[in-house]
Design a protein around this motif. Sequence first.
Motif, PDB file in Angstrom:
ATOM      1  N   GLY A 253       9.084   1.790 -10.606  1.00 53.73           N
ATOM      2  CA  GLY A 253       8.186   1.205  -9.269  1.00 53.73           C
ATOM      3  C   GLY A 253       8.135   1.973  -8.135  1.00 53.73           C
ATOM      4  O   GLY A 253       7.063   1.986  -7.434  1.00 53.73           O
ATOM      5  N   PHE A 254       9.329   2.324  -7.763  1.00 49.74           N
ATOM      6  CA  PHE A 254       9.732   2.787  -6.473  1.00 49.74           C
ATOM      7  C   PHE A 254       8.947   4.215  -6.310  1.00 49.74           C
ATOM      8  O   PHE A 254       8.337   4.660  -5.258  1.00 49.74           O
ATOM      9  CB  PHE A 254      11.081   2.979  -6.023  1.00 49.74           C
ATOM     10  N   ASP A 255       8.818   5.031  -7.427  1.00 50.89           N
ATOM     11  CA  ASP A 255       8.135   6.219  -7.531  1.00 50.89           C
ATOM     12  C   ASP A 255       6.578   5.924  -7.396  1.00 50.89           C
ATOM     13  O   ASP A 255       6.088   6.730  -6.675  1.00 50.89           O
ATOM     14  CB  ASP A 255       8.328   6.703  -8.960  1.00 50.89           C
ATOM     15  N   LEU A 256       6.044   4.831  -8.252  1.00 53.68           N
ATOM     16  CA  LEU A 256       4.662   4.849  -7.786  1.00 53.68           C
ATOM     17  C   LEU A 256       4.496   4.200  -6.334  1.00 53.68           C
ATOM     18  O   LEU A 256       3.272   4.856  -5.764  1.00 53.68           O
ATOM     19  CB  LEU A 256       4.386   3.273  -8.511  1.00 53.68           C
ATOM     20  N   MET A 257       5.494   3.555  -5.720  1.00 57.96           N
ATOM     21  CA  MET A 257       5.092   3.155  -4.166  1.00 57.96           C
ATOM     22  C   MET A 257       5.180   4.475  -3.315  1.00 57.96           C
ATOM     23  O   MET A 257       4.335   4.359  -2.289  1.00 57.96           O
ATOM     24  CB  MET A 257       6.400   2.184  -3.981  1.00 57.96           C
ATOM     25  N   GLN A 258       6.156   5.340  -3.746  1.00 61.40           N
ATOM     26  CA  GLN A 258       6.111   6.538  -2.908  1.00 61.40           C
ATOM     27  C   GLN A 258       4.836   7.419  -3.277  1.00 61.40           C
ATOM     28  O   GLN A 258       4.475   7.850  -2.236  1.00 61.40           O
ATOM     29  CB  GLN A 258       7.423   7.482  -3.382  1.00 61.40           C
ATOM     30  N   ARG A 259       4.355   7.355  -4.152  1.00 55.34           N
ATOM     31  CA  ARG A 259       2.871   8.050  -4.588  1.00 55.34           C
ATOM     32  C   ARG A 259       2.059   7.449  -3.696  1.00 55.34           C
ATOM     33  O   ARG A 259       1.087   8.251  -3.058  1.00 55.34           O
ATOM     34  CB  ARG A 259       2.686   8.102  -6.101  1.00 55.34           C
ATOM     35  N   ALA A 260       1.895   5.958  -3.691  1.00 52.52           N
ATOM     36  CA  ALA A 260       1.045   5.558  -2.839  1.00 52.52           C
ATOM     37  C   ALA A 260       1.027   5.488  -1.329  1.00 52.52           C
ATOM     38  O   ALA A 260       0.185   5.873  -0.488  1.00 52.52           O
ATOM     39  CB  ALA A 260       1.035   3.843  -3.069  1.00 52.52           C
ATOM     40  N   ALA A 261       2.197   5.600  -0.837  1.00 53.99           N
ATOM     41  CA  ALA A 261       2.363   5.864   0.597  1.00 53.99           C
ATOM     42  C   ALA A 261       2.249   7.341   0.934  1.00 53.99           C
ATOM     43  O   ALA A 261       1.600   7.573   1.981  1.00 53.99           O
ATOM     44  CB  ALA A 261       3.905   5.691   0.690  1.00 53.99           C
ATOM     45  N   SER A 262       2.530   8.286  -0.077  1.00 47.24           N
ATOM     46  CA  SER A 262       2.073   9.599   0.398  1.00 47.24           C
ATOM     47  C   SER A 262       0.454   9.850   0.160  1.00 47.24           C
ATOM     48  O   SER A 262      -0.026  10.702   0.943  1.00 47.24           O
ATOM     49  CB  SER A 262       2.728  10.674  -0.608  1.00 47.24           C
ATOM     50  N   ALA A 263      -0.145   9.163  -0.563  1.00 51.07           N
ATOM     51  CA  ALA A 263      -1.631   9.327  -0.617  1.00 51.07           C
ATOM     52  C   ALA A 263      -2.197   8.713   0.441  1.00 51.07           C
ATOM     53  O   ALA A 263      -3.014   9.350   1.165  1.00 51.07           O
ATOM     54  CB  ALA A 263      -2.106   8.316  -1.820  1.00 51.07           C
ATOM     55  N   ALA A 264      -1.877   7.544   1.194  1.00 48.38           N
ATOM     56  CA  ALA A 264      -2.262   6.963   2.166  1.00 48.38           C
ATOM     57  C   ALA A 264      -2.252   7.850   3.499  1.00 48.38           C
ATOM     58  O   ALA A 264      -2.900   7.799   4.211  1.00 48.38           O
ATOM     59  CB  ALA A 264      -1.627   5.586   2.326  1.00 48.38           C
ATOM     60  N   PHE A 265      -0.726   8.439   3.445  1.00 53.41           N
ATOM     61  CA  PHE A 265      -0.472   9.222   4.480  1.00 53.41           C
ATOM     62  C   PHE A 265      -1.408  10.490   4.704  1.00 53.41           C
ATOM     63  O   PHE A 265      -1.813  10.911   5.774  1.00 53.41           O
ATOM     64  CB  PHE A 265       1.000   9.393   4.752  1.00 53.41           C
ATOM     65  N   ARG A 266      -1.710  10.983   3.652  1.00 50.91           N
ATOM     66  CA  ARG A 266      -2.459  12.181   3.369  1.00 50.91           C
ATOM     67  C   ARG A 266      -3.868  11.891   3.933  1.00 50.91           C
ATOM     68  O   ARG A 266      -4.514  12.505   4.720  1.00 50.91           O
ATOM     69  CB  ARG A 266      -2.733  12.726   1.959  1.00 50.91           C
ATOM     70  N   GLN A 267      -4.511  10.519   3.753  1.00 50.09           N
ATOM     71  CA  GLN A 267      -5.735  10.278   4.242  1.00 50.09           C
ATOM     72  C   GLN A 267      -5.626  10.002   5.775  1.00 50.09           C
ATOM     73  O   GLN A 267      -6.765  10.540   6.280  1.00 50.09           O
ATOM     74  CB  GLN A 267      -6.213   8.710   3.526  1.00 50.09           C
ATOM     75  N   LEU A 268      -4.408   9.468   6.338  1.00 51.09           N
ATOM     76  CA  LEU A 268      -4.347   9.101   7.455  1.00 51.09           C
ATOM     77  C   LEU A 268      -4.375  10.483   8.495  1.00 51.09           C
ATOM     78  O   LEU A 268      -5.112  10.480   9.347  1.00 51.09           O
ATOM     79  CB  LEU A 268      -2.919   8.422   7.802  1.00 51.09           C
ATOM     80  N   VAL A 269      -3.654  11.541   7.998  1.00 50.55           N
ATOM     81  CA  VAL A 269      -3.868  12.634   8.825  1.00 50.55           C
ATOM     82  C   VAL A 269      -5.191  13.506   8.374  1.00 50.55           C
ATOM     83  O   VAL A 269      -5.584  14.325   9.322  1.00 50.55           O
ATOM     84  CB  VAL A 269      -2.428  13.552   8.564  1.00 50.55           C
TER      85      VAL A 269
ATOM     86  N   VAL B 254     -14.143   3.713   1.657  1.00 46.42           N
ATOM     87  CA  VAL B 254     -13.078   3.455   0.632  1.00 46.42           C
ATOM     88  C   VAL B 254     -12.856   4.756  -0.150  1.00 46.42           C
ATOM     89  O   VAL B 254     -13.662   5.590  -0.358  1.00 46.42           O
ATOM     90  CB  VAL B 254     -13.776   2.395  -0.762  1.00 46.42           C
ATOM     91  N   VAL B 255     -11.419   4.833  -0.171  1.00 52.67           N
ATOM     92  CA  VAL B 255     -10.743   6.039  -0.833  1.00 52.67           C
ATOM     93  C   VAL B 255     -10.154   5.592  -1.811  1.00 52.67           C
ATOM     94  O   VAL B 255      -9.448   4.918  -1.843  1.00 52.67           O
ATOM     95  CB  VAL B 255     -10.012   6.962   0.320  1.00 52.67           C
ATOM     96  N   PHE B 256     -10.105   6.417  -3.200  1.00 50.80           N
ATOM     97  CA  PHE B 256      -9.414   5.929  -4.271  1.00 50.80           C
ATOM     98  C   PHE B 256      -8.454   7.052  -4.680  1.00 50.80           C
ATOM     99  O   PHE B 256      -8.782   8.395  -4.491  1.00 50.80           O
ATOM    100  CB  PHE B 256     -10.310   5.890  -5.260  1.00 50.80           C
ATOM    101  N   GLU B 257      -7.011   6.529  -4.776  1.00 48.08           N
ATOM    102  CA  GLU B 257      -6.052   7.445  -5.395  1.00 48.08           C
ATOM    103  C   GLU B 257      -5.651   6.797  -6.605  1.00 48.08           C
ATOM    104  O   GLU B 257      -4.873   5.763  -6.730  1.00 48.08           O
ATOM    105  CB  GLU B 257      -4.996   7.489  -4.355  1.00 48.08           C
ATOM    106  N   ALA B 258      -5.759   7.587  -8.005  1.00 53.46           N
ATOM    107  CA  ALA B 258      -5.034   7.017  -9.071  1.00 53.46           C
ATOM    108  C   ALA B 258      -3.701   7.074  -9.269  1.00 53.46           C
ATOM    109  O   ALA B 258      -3.169   6.449 -10.338  1.00 53.46           O
ATOM    110  CB  ALA B 258      -5.804   8.056 -10.217  1.00 53.46           C
ATOM    111  N   LEU B 259      -2.892   7.584  -8.382  1.00 53.93           N
ATOM    112  CA  LEU B 259      -1.519   7.863  -8.474  1.00 53.93           C
ATOM    113  C   LEU B 259      -0.987   8.258  -9.892  1.00 53.93           C
ATOM    114  O   LEU B 259       0.022   8.006 -10.256  1.00 53.93           O
ATOM    115  CB  LEU B 259      -0.791   6.512  -8.210  1.00 53.93           C
ATOM    116  N   ASP B 260      -1.904   9.458 -10.450  1.00 51.74           N
ATOM    117  CA  ASP B 260      -1.606  10.022 -11.804  1.00 51.74           C
ATOM    118  C   ASP B 260      -1.393   8.922 -12.843  1.00 51.74           C
ATOM    119  O   ASP B 260      -0.731   9.000 -14.012  1.00 51.74           O
ATOM    120  CB  ASP B 260      -0.106  10.704 -11.577  1.00 51.74           C
TER     121      ASP B 260
END
Length: 521
Positions: free
Chosen positions: A34-50, A215-221
């Motif tokens: 679960g923490f791996d999924l959370m890290q993927r989500a945070a990384s995806a959100a941060f990519r969109q932020l920048v 709206v931006v979608f990230e499947a997180l693999d």
Amino acid sequence: MLGSGVYSLPELLYTADAVRAVDRYVIEQVGVPGFDLMQRAASAAFRQLVRVWPEPGLLLVLCGAGNNGGDGYLVAANARRHGMKVDCVAVSDPDRLQGDARAAYQKAIADGVMVQRWSDLDEVARDAVFARCGLVVDAMLGTGTSGAPRAPFDELIRRCNLAGQPVLAIDLPSGLDATTGVAPGAVVRASVTVTFIALKAGLFTGQGAEYCGAVVFEALDTEDQIGRSGQQPVARRLDWASVQAGLPRRSATAHKGRFGHVLIVAGDRGYGGAGLLAAEAAARSGAGLVTLATRPEHVTAALVRCPSVMVQGLIHGSELAPLLNKASVVVCGPGIGQGAWGQQMLQQVLASGKPQVLDADALNLMARRVPVRATDHLLTPHPGEAARLLDVSVADIEADRLGSVQALARRFGGTVLLKGAGTVIATEGALPIIISGSNPGMATGGMGDVLSGLAGSLLAQLGDAPEAAAMAAALHLAAACQASQQQGYMGLLPTDVIKTIPSLLAAAEVAGAECDPGAGE
């Protein structure tokens, strides 16, 4: 423009419960931590932020108690590692965090994020936190919450909306119901929403269209796991880009008889404009022939306005039969009123057996009758008309737009198009459709008449009510958006939308269907 649309997105939409079930399946059955999924989500959100805000200034990250808050802590950690200035505020007591959310909080602390507890800040400090930020990250409330946000979240949401700064929402704007699109209380108004695993239906209809922004979608693999998890979609998301390929191809030898004869029955005394708008929209969207049946006093104005439309003035319903015999599709309702004239016209239309688009007062008259089911009609109510048809309140309709439109389809048969932001379309036995997007300029009289004319024209050409409904709603919205880009929202008129329709159709015409001088009538 931010907040006015969507990026490239999947079609299938799910409930919040279904998406959480997929998340559990990926963790428990596939074995992804679960923490791996959370890290993927945070990384995806941060990519969109920048990507959207490459120089956001000071970042204010608001973190709640659950996994949504965990995502926020990891976004703050990412930002800190990239040298950004970060204010991270724990809206809920971090000492009560558990599991992956607690691990995320601990990682943020380890990466040098200074976390302030909202409860420890006095009024001056609270004001200062929002006054100095350049971008807000909303990671307060996720899909597991329901009902109106309680303190202190309601206060934080109001402060977000008053700060005047852009907001990046993680998974969904705090306070929004991710399944229904209902906003039972305060909701964060996001500039961009980054959502994960699968698309949630509530982001695209009801208040979701108001508060989600882009709206931006990230499947997180996890793309391959949705079907394997056994979760079923509740709707399909469509827009003009995804439906325009279904426009009927026109051969070089095309003639008007191939594209249907649309009869518009509209316009009692004082409402002649409704019929004109519907008839012109039908003519501008490819119908081979269009006839307008209206009150005699409207005939001259109709001919001046639309000389390509055949116009007949009718005094009594019995005069409608010859016109019905020639029509391939009938549009009935715009401006017909609820008096004797409108009742006579509707009675003749319902008895004709022709494919029908029923709108406006036709629906109000139907609400007073014993429901008659049919398979070949298309009903196009707004929420008020839908409420009358189901004998419920408008609030009941808006509380569950998907459920309401499906209830209408079960009761009346055929296809039902529920208007409003995030238009919803249902046919009994089929997956509902949501037309993603909204346009505040469409909140003016006559827009529904344009839609009914479009629906009638496309039904005549396509011969399929669900397909015609989706294409008409998507084209209607796209035309309004294109028109409002030129002149804004407040002054937008139905006639402006009609003028824009041909250019959208021209851009979508299939290659090779060019005009041939030899093609005749």
